[in-house]
Design an enzyme around this catalytic site. Structure first.
Site, PDB file in Angstrom:
ATOM      1  N   THR A 199      44.741  45.201  43.516  1.00 21.89           N
ATOM      2  CA  THR A 199      45.141  44.051  44.269  1.00 21.89           C
ATOM      3  C   THR A 199      46.508  43.701  43.741  1.00 21.89           C
ATOM      4  OG1 THR A 199      42.929  42.758  44.350  1.00 21.89           O
ATOM      5  CG2 THR A 199      44.691  41.460  43.945  1.00 21.89           C
ATOM      6  N   ARG A 227      32.569  38.493  52.920  1.00 20.18           N
ATOM      7  CA  ARG A 227      32.858  38.006  51.372  1.00 20.18           C
ATOM      8  C   ARG A 227      34.343  37.785  51.263  1.00 20.18           C
ATOM      9  NH1 ARG A 227      36.246  39.908  47.133  1.00 20.18           N
ATOM     10  NH2 ARG A 227      35.261  39.056  45.243  1.00 20.18           N
ATOM     11  N   GLY A 229      37.147  36.550  48.285  1.00 17.32           N
ATOM     12  CA  GLY A 229      37.034  36.564  46.815  1.00 17.32           C
ATOM     13  C   GLY A 229      38.075  35.595  46.683  1.00 17.32           C
ATOM     14  N   GLY A 253      36.569  38.754  41.714  1.00 18.57           N
ATOM     15  CA  GLY A 253      37.050  37.470  42.231  1.00 18.57           C
ATOM     16  C   GLY A 253      35.909  36.204  42.096  1.00 18.57           C
TER      17      GLY A 253
HETATM   18  N1  ASP Z   1      40.362  39.637  42.849  1.00 20.16           N
HETATM   19  C1  ASP Z   1      40.031  40.514  43.929  1.00 20.16           C
HETATM   20  C2  ASP Z   1      38.655  40.091  44.608  1.00 20.16           C
HETATM   21  O1  ASP Z   1      37.814  39.731  44.039  1.00 20.16           O
HETATM   22  C3  ASP Z   1      39.957  41.911  43.447  1.00 20.16           C
HETATM   23  C4  ASP Z   1      40.783  42.427  42.501  1.00 20.16           C
HETATM   24  O2  ASP Z   1      41.673  41.648  42.270  1.00 20.16           O
HETATM   25  O3  ASP Z   1      40.815  43.659  42.098  1.00 20.16           O
HETATM   26  O4  ASP Z   1      38.610  40.099  45.783  1.00 20.16           O
END
Ligand code: ASP
Length: 337
Positions: A199, A227, A229, A253
């Site tokens: 991310t 879904r 996040g 997330g």
């Molecule tokens: N925070 C992101 C999510 O949950 C994933 C990540 O940061 O790696 O979608």
């Protein structure tokens, strides 16, 4: 012209080039946090990450120094990473359980407290650009799915095929994650694995002293249809307020939403007078660790103080501070320390 006269002219010009309102700028970016271990990295791969992080942070910094608005710098830095297959955003995004890419992004301006976000989009080439457009060109804060895609098209963003975001590496991660999930024999269940890193996010202080934060992601590998996040959720994955700080998060997330991580860091500064370092450390290394939520954040405050804090083995990150000093990091230590 005599040398002294020439020097005087150069000095005069360089003074004039600094606008009256000009002040130091700062930028921090991240490319995801997780179990990033040196033993699993080849020197070539490590060098590729360092180069991509440097390119992204320098892109944003150059814009900031030239007087561009914070949001422009945030979008430009993030777009470098949305274009690199190394990161879980844009090209290189992780796959959903069904084998597609559903992308999330958000941006927030700490001066106006305006924000924009897109969630679960499949055909938008640059989700962070679409998030900015939602902020600037719509009366809304968050648009999702088809509605967000139609909005993007309506303002001239050409839709792309979802397969544009495909990469072999992420597909292999999907197969691994699906095996684990299916073996768990729990509907929609199984432990979230470690296949999500990458991310991306950027936080800046621009020449006008405005703080801006942005985040873009493909989410979690093998996530279920629909879904969403923390990344597009204002207060969870992204928050900015000139009265405290700008934060972009990365990690599991669901925990970042429940603990409204980005906003909590800002609130601790605002209401408890915590320093940025104290607020970020408490939320990431105490609150989240107790909750067993893994991940990290990058942040900048109104004085240009910078934080990059994570409770995982590593976090891809880079910064250029108010003194113009650049640092890049992957594991606990900065690479160039
Ligand atoms: N925070 C992101 C999510 O949950 C994933 C990540 O940061 O790696 O979608």
């Amino acid at each position: 012209m005599k040398i002294i006269q020439k020097l005087k002219l150069v000095l005069l010009c360089s003074c004039l080039a600094v606008p009256a309102w000009g002040q130091d700028v700062a930028i921090v970016i991240h490319g995801g946090a997780g179990t990033i271990l040196k033993k699993n990295m080849t020197p070539e791969r490590e060098a590729a990450y360092v180069a991509a992080l440097q390119e992204a942070v320098k892109t944003g910094y150059t814009l900031l120094k030239s007087g561009a608005k914070g949001e422009e710098a945030v979008v430009a830095a993030i777009q470098v990473m949305e274009t690199s297959p190394l990161f879980n955003a844009g090209i290189g995004a992780v796959y959903t359980f069904e084998g597609h890419h559903e992308l999330d992004a958000s941006i927030m301006h700490g001066g106006s407290l305006n924000a924009g976000a897109v969630a679960g989009v499949k055909t938008i080439r640059s989700p962070i650009a679409a998030a900015l457009a939602v902020m600037e060109q719509s009366p809304h804060v968050m648009l999702s799915g088809k509605g967000a895609e139609l909005f993007a098209e309506s303002i001239g963003m050409k839709p792309v095929k979802n397969s544009l975001f495909n990469t072999e590496r992420r597909y292999k991660s999907l197969l691994k994650a699906k095996e684990r999930i299916l073996n768990a024999h729990i509907p929609y269940g199984g432990q979230q694995g470690n296949e999500r890193f990458g991310t991306v996010g950027a936080v800046v202080m621009d020449k006008e002293g405005n703080l801006v934060a942005g985040t873009s992601t493909g989410g979690m590998t093998a996530k279920r249809y629909g879904r969403i996040g923390d990344s597009p959720v204002i207060g969870a994955g992204t928050y900015a307020d000139n009265a405290s700080c700008a934060v972009s998060a990365t990690g599991h997330g669901e925990y970042f939403i429940r603990y409204h991580v980005a906003a909590d860091i800002c609130s601790r500064m605002k209401y408890r007078n915590d320093t940025l370092a104290e607020a970020a450390n408490t939320v990431i290394n105490d609150v989240l660790v107790k909750a067993e939520g893994d991940g990290g954040i990058i942040a900048v405050d109104a004085k240009g103080n910078i934080a990059a804090v994570f409770n995982t083995a590593g976090m891809y990150r880079a910064q250029i501070d108010t003194q113009g000093e650049m640092k890049v990091g992957i594991y606990q230590e900065w690479v160039n320390e």
